[in-house]
Design a protein around this motif. Structure first.
Motif, PDB file in Angstrom:
ATOM      1  N   PRO A  33       0.797  -1.232   0.000  1.00 19.70           N
ATOM      2  CA  PRO A  33       0.000   0.000   0.000  1.00 19.70           C
ATOM      3  C   PRO A  33       0.829   1.282   0.000  1.00 19.70           C
ATOM      4  O   PRO A  33       0.292   2.363  -0.206  1.00 19.70           O
ATOM      5  N   SER A  34       2.141   1.176   0.185  1.00 19.43           N
ATOM      6  CA  SER A  34       2.974   2.386   0.178  1.00 19.43           C
ATOM      7  C   SER A  34       3.640   2.653  -1.181  1.00 19.43           C
ATOM      8  O   SER A  34       4.359   3.635  -1.335  1.00 19.43           O
ATOM      9  N   ILE A  35       3.376   1.807  -2.177  1.00 15.47           N
ATOM     10  CA  ILE A  35       3.943   2.025  -3.509  1.00 15.47           C
ATOM     11  C   ILE A  35       3.169   3.157  -4.197  1.00 15.47           C
ATOM     12  O   ILE A  35       1.948   3.106  -4.326  1.00 15.47           O
ATOM     13  N   GLU A  36       3.911   4.156  -4.615  1.00 17.50           N
ATOM     14  CA  GLU A  36       3.334   5.305  -5.298  1.00 17.50           C
ATOM     15  C   GLU A  36       3.693   5.246  -6.773  1.00 17.50           C
ATOM     16  O   GLU A  36       4.763   4.773  -7.137  1.00 17.50           O
ATOM     17  N   MET A  37       2.787   5.750  -7.594  1.00 14.00           N
ATOM     18  CA  MET A  37       2.975   5.716  -9.040  1.00 14.00           C
ATOM     19  C   MET A  37       2.800   7.125  -9.586  1.00 14.00           C
ATOM     20  O   MET A  37       1.883   7.836  -9.192  1.00 14.00           O
ATOM     21  N   ARG A  38       3.694   7.516 -10.486  1.00  7.64           N
ATOM     22  CA  ARG A  38       3.604   8.824 -11.129  1.00  7.64           C
ATOM     23  C   ARG A  38       3.558   8.593 -12.638  1.00  7.64           C
ATOM     24  O   ARG A  38       4.437   7.940 -13.199  1.00  7.64           O
ATOM     25  N   VAL A  39       2.544   9.130 -13.264  1.00  9.02           N
ATOM     26  CA  VAL A  39       2.338   8.987 -14.705  1.00  9.02           C
ATOM     27  C   VAL A  39       2.530  10.352 -15.348  1.00  9.02           C
ATOM     28  O   VAL A  39       1.958  11.346 -14.895  1.00  9.02           O
ATOM     29  N   THR A  40       3.346  10.395 -16.399  1.00  5.95           N
ATOM     30  CA  THR A  40       3.545  11.635 -17.153  1.00  5.95           C
ATOM     31  C   THR A  40       2.758  11.531 -18.455  1.00  5.95           C
ATOM     32  O   THR A  40       2.936  10.593 -19.231  1.00  5.95           O
ATOM     33  N   HIS A  41       1.878  12.495 -18.664  1.00  5.06           N
ATOM     34  CA  HIS A  41       1.003  12.571 -19.827  1.00  5.06           C
ATOM     35  C   HIS A  41       1.755  13.248 -20.975  1.00  5.06           C
ATOM     36  O   HIS A  41       2.734  13.957 -20.745  1.00  5.06           O
ATOM     37  N   VAL A  42       1.310  13.058 -22.204  1.00  9.84           N
ATOM     38  CA  VAL A  42       1.964  13.677 -23.358  1.00  9.84           C
ATOM     39  C   VAL A  42       2.003  15.201 -23.263  1.00  9.84           C
ATOM     40  O   VAL A  42       2.891  15.834 -23.820  1.00  9.84           O
ATOM     41  N   ASN A  43       1.060  15.800 -22.554  1.00  5.51           N
ATOM     42  CA  ASN A  43       1.041  17.259 -22.416  1.00  5.51           C
ATOM     43  C   ASN A  43       1.972  17.745 -21.306  1.00  5.51           C
ATOM     44  O   ASN A  43       2.015  18.934 -21.011  1.00  5.51           O
ATOM     45  N   GLY A  44       2.710  16.812 -20.668  1.00  4.46           N
ATOM     46  CA  GLY A  44       3.666  17.179 -19.626  1.00  4.46           C
ATOM     47  C   GLY A  44       3.115  17.130 -18.216  1.00  4.46           C
ATOM     48  O   GLY A  44       3.873  17.209 -17.249  1.00  4.46           O
ATOM     49  N   LYS A  45       1.801  17.013 -18.068  1.00  2.44           N
ATOM     50  CA  LYS A  45       1.214  16.939 -16.728  1.00  2.44           C
ATOM     51  C   LYS A  45       1.570  15.606 -16.081  1.00  2.44           C
ATOM     52  O   LYS A  45       1.660  14.576 -16.760  1.00  2.44           O
ATOM     53  N   ARG A  46       1.763  15.661 -14.762  1.00  2.00           N
ATOM     54  CA  ARG A  46       2.051  14.442 -13.999  1.00  2.00           C
ATOM     55  C   ARG A  46       0.893  14.156 -13.057  1.00  2.00           C
ATOM     56  O   ARG A  46       0.347  15.070 -12.437  1.00  2.00           O
ATOM     57  N   TYR A  47       0.563  12.888 -12.959  1.00  2.00           N
ATOM     58  CA  TYR A  47      -0.508  12.444 -12.083  1.00  2.00           C
ATOM     59  C   TYR A  47       0.044  11.406 -11.126  1.00  2.00           C
ATOM     60  O   TYR A  47       0.811  10.535 -11.528  1.00  2.00           O
ATOM     61  N   LYS A  48      -0.363  11.492  -9.860  1.00  2.00           N
ATOM     62  CA  LYS A  48       0.127  10.563  -8.840  1.00  2.00           C
ATOM     63  C   LYS A  48      -1.012   9.716  -8.308  1.00  2.00           C
ATOM     64  O   LYS A  48      -2.131  10.203  -8.137  1.00  2.00           O
ATOM     65  N   PHE A  49      -0.678   8.437  -8.061  1.00  2.00           N
ATOM     66  CA  PHE A  49      -1.641   7.482  -7.534  1.00  2.00           C
ATOM     67  C   PHE A  49      -0.945   6.565  -6.540  1.00  2.00           C
ATOM     68  O   PHE A  49       0.283   6.455  -6.542  1.00  2.00           O
ATOM     69  N   TYR A  50      -1.731   5.861  -5.755  1.00  2.00           N
ATOM     70  CA  TYR A  50      -1.201   4.710  -5.030  1.00  2.00           C
ATOM     71  C   TYR A  50      -1.336   3.536  -5.984  1.00  2.00           C
ATOM     72  O   TYR A  50      -2.416   3.281  -6.532  1.00  2.00           O
ATOM     73  N   PHE A  51      -0.241   2.817  -6.208  1.00  2.00           N
ATOM     74  CA  PHE A  51      -0.236   1.779  -7.238  1.00  2.00           C
ATOM     75  C   PHE A  51      -1.315   0.727  -7.023  1.00  2.00           C
ATOM     76  O   PHE A  51      -1.916   0.254  -7.984  1.00  2.00           O
ATOM     77  N   ASP A  52      -1.578   0.334  -5.777  1.00  2.00           N
ATOM     78  CA  ASP A  52      -2.521  -0.770  -5.589  1.00  2.00           C
ATOM     79  C   ASP A  52      -3.967  -0.400  -5.917  1.00  2.00           C
ATOM     80  O   ASP A  52      -4.840  -1.255  -5.917  1.00  2.00           O
ATOM     81  N   THR A  53      -4.249   0.872  -6.251  1.00  2.00           N
ATOM     82  CA  THR A  53      -5.597   1.256  -6.685  1.00  2.00           C
ATOM     83  C   THR A  53      -5.729   1.281  -8.204  1.00  2.00           C
ATOM     84  O   THR A  53      -6.809   1.524  -8.726  1.00  2.00           O
ATOM     85  N   VAL A  54      -4.640   1.015  -8.916  1.00  2.00           N
ATOM     86  CA  VAL A  54      -4.612   1.121 -10.379  1.00  2.00           C
ATOM     87  C   VAL A  54      -5.139  -0.155 -11.026  1.00  2.00           C
ATOM     88  O   VAL A  54      -4.816  -1.265 -10.601  1.00  2.00           O
ATOM     89  N   TYR A  55      -5.940   0.021 -12.074  1.00  2.00           N
ATOM     90  CA  TYR A  55      -6.371  -1.111 -12.900  1.00  2.00           C
ATOM     91  C   TYR A  55      -6.600  -0.614 -14.318  1.00  2.00           C
ATOM     92  O   TYR A  55      -6.595   0.592 -14.569  1.00  2.00           O
ATOM     93  N   LEU A  56      -6.748  -1.553 -15.245  1.00  2.00           N
ATOM     94  CA  LEU A  56      -6.977  -1.208 -16.649  1.00  2.00           C
ATOM     95  C   LEU A  56      -8.400  -1.555 -17.053  1.00  2.00           C
ATOM     96  O   LEU A  56      -8.937  -2.578 -16.637  1.00  2.00           O
ATOM     97  N   GLU A  57      -8.965  -0.692 -17.874  1.00  2.00           N
ATOM     98  CA  GLU A  57     -10.243  -0.977 -18.504  1.00  2.00           C
ATOM     99  C   GLU A  57     -10.061  -0.654 -19.974  1.00  2.00           C
ATOM    100  O   GLU A  57      -9.861   0.510 -20.336  1.00  2.00           O
ATOM    101  N   ASN A  58     -10.076  -1.692 -20.788  1.00  2.00           N
ATOM    102  CA  ASN A  58      -9.719  -1.587 -22.197  1.00  2.00           C
ATOM    103  C   ASN A  58      -8.297  -1.023 -22.274  1.00  2.00           C
ATOM    104  O   ASN A  58      -7.397  -1.606 -21.735  1.00  2.00           O
ATOM    105  N   ASP A  59      -8.083   0.096 -22.900  1.00  2.00           N
ATOM    106  CA  ASP A  59      -6.750   0.697 -22.972  1.00  2.00           C
ATOM    107  C   ASP A  59      -6.689   1.983 -22.153  1.00  2.00           C
ATOM    108  O   ASP A  59      -6.015   2.942 -22.532  1.00  2.00           O
ATOM    109  N   THR A  60      -7.377   1.985 -21.015  1.00  2.00           N
ATOM    110  CA  THR A  60      -7.419   3.149 -20.143  1.00  2.00           C
ATOM    111  C   THR A  60      -6.979   2.763 -18.745  1.00  2.00           C
ATOM    112  O   THR A  60      -7.482   1.792 -18.180  1.00  2.00           O
TER     113      THR A  60
END
Length: 144
Positions: free
Chosen positions: A80-107
């Motif tokens: 639960p302490s693993i953090e994830m940072r995603v960089t979008h093509v527009n340069g914005k960064r988004y942060k999440f806790y990794f264990d809450t991440v899942y995929l739906e189709n290609d999202t």
């Protein structure tokens, strides 16, 4: 004399700093193929702000294949302490806790907070240019 405290502070920060790993987007997609909304499991963690606990749906990933700063492949155990940072093509960064991440189709879908329900984010995988993960060192522990 102030230099001693300054140097001591820098040394302490170096010891506490977190190692950041990267995951290529295609590798992330293949590792997350079984992490869907339907496969999320109930998780309960301690709440470091109170004596209670927090409940939320968590993904079923046990460990991640990541790339360290030397370009070598290594493994990072999910927690639960693993953090994830995603960089979008527009340069914005988004942060999440990794264990809450899942995929739906290609999202990619994830929660931005465990304390405030409903702060979710959806990011198309093809708009992601960089994925970084690290153990944030927070005192979160699974209770179940």
């Amino acid at each position: 004399m102030n230099y001693k405290y300054y140097l001591l502070g820098i040394a302490a920060m170096a010891l506490v700093s977190c190692t950041t790993y990267t995951i290529p987007v295609e590798s992330f997609k293949s590792q997350m193929v079984d992490a869907t909304e339907e496969t999320m499991r109930p998780a309960e963690i301690n709440n470091p702000l109170t004596y209670g606990s927090l409940s939320y749906p968590a993904n079923n990933i046990d460990r991640l294949i990541v790339i360290n700063k030397d370009g070598k492949r290594t493994y990072l155990t999910n927690s639960p302490s693993i953090e994830m940072r995603v960089t979008h093509v527009n340069g914005k960064r988004y942060k999440f806790y990794f264990d809450t991440v899942y995929l739906e189709n290609d999202t990619l879908k994830a929660e931005r907070s465990r304390f405030i329900a409903g702060l979710s984010r959806q990011i198309p995988l093809d708009s992601i240019v960089k994925i970084e993960v690290q153990d944030g060192g927070k005192k979160f522990k699974y209770q179940n």
